[in-house]
Design an enzyme around this catalytic site. Structure first.
Site, PDB file in Angstrom:
ATOM      1  N   ASP A  21       0.839  -1.201   0.000  1.00 34.78           N
ATOM      2  CA  ASP A  21       0.000   0.000   0.000  1.00 34.78           C
ATOM      3  C   ASP A  21       0.873   1.249   0.000  1.00 34.78           C
ATOM      4  O   ASP A  21       1.978   1.242   0.537  1.00 34.78           O
ATOM      5  CB  ASP A  21      -0.907  -0.020   1.240  1.00 34.78           C
ATOM      6  CG  ASP A  21      -2.063   0.951   1.105  1.00 34.78           C
ATOM      7  OD1 ASP A  21      -2.284   1.489  -0.006  1.00 34.78           O
ATOM      8  OD2 ASP A  21      -2.750   1.192   2.122  1.00 34.78           O
ATOM      9  N   HIS A  38       2.930   3.289  -8.935  1.00 33.34           N
ATOM     10  CA  HIS A  38       2.756   1.853  -9.231  1.00 33.34           C
ATOM     11  C   HIS A  38       3.990   1.294  -9.941  1.00 33.34           C
ATOM     12  O   HIS A  38       4.411   0.173  -9.672  1.00 33.34           O
ATOM     13  CB  HIS A  38       1.500   1.630 -10.082  1.00 33.34           C
ATOM     14  CG  HIS A  38       0.225   2.010  -9.373  1.00 33.34           C
ATOM     15  ND1 HIS A  38      -0.050   1.603  -8.088  1.00 33.34           N
ATOM     16  CD2 HIS A  38      -0.853   2.741  -9.771  1.00 33.34           C
ATOM     17  CE1 HIS A  38      -1.244   2.083  -7.721  1.00 33.34           C
ATOM     18  NE2 HIS A  38      -1.738   2.774  -8.726  1.00 33.34           N
ATOM     19  N   LEU A 132      10.470 -20.855  -4.846  1.00 34.78           N
ATOM     20  CA  LEU A 132       9.515 -19.927  -4.234  1.00 34.78           C
ATOM     21  C   LEU A 132       8.218 -19.978  -5.031  1.00 34.78           C
ATOM     22  O   LEU A 132       8.242 -19.975  -6.255  1.00 34.78           O
ATOM     23  CB  LEU A 132      10.083 -18.495  -4.285  1.00 34.78           C
ATOM     24  CG  LEU A 132       9.120 -17.373  -3.889  1.00 34.78           C
ATOM     25  CD1 LEU A 132       8.926 -17.324  -2.373  1.00 34.78           C
ATOM     26  CD2 LEU A 132       9.626 -16.010  -4.367  1.00 34.78           C
TER      27      LEU A 132
HETATM   28  C1  FPP Z   1      -1.796   0.214  -3.306  1.00 37.89           C
HETATM   29  O1  FPP Z   1      -1.368   1.541  -3.437  1.00 37.89           O
HETATM   30  C2  FPP Z   1      -1.326  -0.586  -4.397  1.00 37.89           C
HETATM   31  C3  FPP Z   1      -2.129  -1.111  -5.361  1.00 37.89           C
HETATM   32  C4  FPP Z   1      -3.580  -0.907  -5.407  1.00 37.89           C
HETATM   33  C5  FPP Z   1      -1.583  -1.890  -6.453  1.00 37.89           C
HETATM   34  C6  FPP Z   1      -0.327  -2.659  -6.151  1.00 37.89           C
HETATM   35  C7  FPP Z   1       0.316  -2.875  -7.442  1.00 37.89           C
HETATM   36  C8  FPP Z   1       1.636  -2.857  -7.689  1.00 37.89           C
HETATM   37  C9  FPP Z   1       2.677  -2.750  -6.657  1.00 37.89           C
HETATM   38  C10 FPP Z   1       2.129  -2.938  -9.067  1.00 37.89           C
HETATM   39  C11 FPP Z   1       1.678  -4.141  -9.863  1.00 37.89           C
HETATM   40  C12 FPP Z   1       2.037  -5.425  -9.236  1.00 37.89           C
HETATM   41  C13 FPP Z   1       2.664  -6.449  -9.849  1.00 37.89           C
HETATM   42  C14 FPP Z   1       2.813  -7.718  -9.134  1.00 37.89           C
HETATM   43  C15 FPP Z   1       3.227  -6.352 -11.195  1.00 37.89           C
HETATM   44  P1  FPP Z   1      -2.453   2.680  -3.577  1.00 37.89           P
HETATM   45  O2  FPP Z   1      -2.579   3.010  -5.020  1.00 37.89           O
HETATM   46  O3  FPP Z   1      -3.723   2.269  -2.921  1.00 37.89           O
HETATM   47  O4  FPP Z   1      -1.742   3.831  -2.782  1.00 37.89           O
HETATM   48  P2  FPP Z   1      -2.461   4.992  -1.956  1.00 37.89           P
HETATM   49  O5  FPP Z   1      -3.233   4.325  -0.849  1.00 37.89           O
HETATM   50  O6  FPP Z   1      -1.296   5.776  -1.443  1.00 37.89           O
HETATM   51  O7  FPP Z   1      -3.315   5.751  -2.914  1.00 37.89           O
END
Ligand code: FPP
Length: 248
Positions: A21, A38, A132
């Site tokens: 997050d 991201h 893994l």
């Molecule tokens: C949360 O941050 C993260 C997500 C909703 C997406 C997680 C995705 C990735 C790390 C990239 C793609 C993954 C792979 C495995 C290729 P948020 O956007 O909710 O952050 P915020 O709460 O600060 O807005």
């Protein structure tokens, strides 16, 4: 005993689950578009996968896209799916070379055909990996998973293949997306939020929880080591007394 060996010994850490997050806030702090967060988040994924291999952790579950994330702006959803496809193609060789097996959990029927096909290919190609197991939760929600499992159980009972009186925690869990996987030992959430937001609800019943203020794109080997050190100091009792756990 080296630090690395120790982590696999006491208490055992077979399965690490992470709620990644804070990508959006990481980007906002730098006056960048959310997608830049991201993108940097994918770099963190790559590093943490390497670290898990180094630490001998056998299962890593990452909450990559929740059922609720479908409600985000179309542009962001498309960008996340694009990053996922890029990640799969860029990591293919490494996964095969290092014995990393991909597994996907969630309601995959909601994903586009090309994404479903790329995931199925990656799962098939890496299925022999022994080092893994990387479990990507996509279009995933814990309640949704439990509901889908319950429907499968009900259908089997209706068809006469299952005696409801024989159903217990263990047999029910085989109907979940994670049916053949161990339960998480440690669940990490980054970015300062202190909740599990529908991730592995059933499976995390006895997981140790670790929360850090660090945003996911900044979560690196050092931050992982802090979480592992903290976990090593935990006493896991699974509802038993201290003496029972010690086998006295
Ligand atoms: C949360 O941050 C993260 C997500 C909703 C997406 C997680 C995705 C990735 C790390 C990239 C793609 C993954 C792979 C495995 C290729 P948020 O956007 O909710 O952050 P915020 O709460 O600060 O807005």
């Amino acid at each position: 005993m080296s630090e690395l060996t120790e982590i696999t010994q006491k208490p055992p850490l077979e399965h690490l689950a992470i709620i990644m997050d804070g990508n959006g806030r990481w980007a906002k702090q730098r006056e960048l578009p959310r997608i830049a967060g991201h993108q940097q988040g994918v770099e963190a994924v790559t590093q943490i996968v390497d670290e898990c291999v180094r630490h001998g952790i056998r299962f890593l579950s990452l909450f990559a896209f929740s059922s609720e994330n479908w409600g985000r702006p179309r542009q962001e959803v498309d960008a996340l799916m694009g990053l996922l496809l890029q990640y799969l193609s860029s990591q293919r060789q490494k996964m095969l070379a290092e014995g990393i097996r991909l597994r996907v959990i969630g309601d995959l029927s909601r994903l586009s055909e090309p994404v479903q096909a790329a995931l199925a290919d990656a799962e098939r190609e890496t299925s022999q990996g022994q080092t893994l197991t990387l479990i990507l939760a996509l279009s995933y929600g814990g309640r949704d998973e439990i509901m889908r499992a319950t429907k499968k159980v009900a259908q089997q009972a209706l068809d006469g293949h299952l005696d409801i009186n024989q159903l217990d925690n263990r047999s029910f869990s085989t109907f979940l997306d994670t049916g053949d996987l161990p339960e998480p030992d440690l669940m990490i959430r980054t970015s300062g939020e202190v909740r599990i937001s529908n991730f592995l609800l059933w499976q995390a019943a006895y997981a140790e929880l670790y929360f850090t203020d660090v945003f996911w794109p900044d979560f690196d080997a050092v931050e992982l080591q802090k979480a592992l050190d903290d976990y090593l100091r935990r006493k896991r009792r699974f509802g038993l007394t201290d003496d029972q756990v010690k086998g006295e």
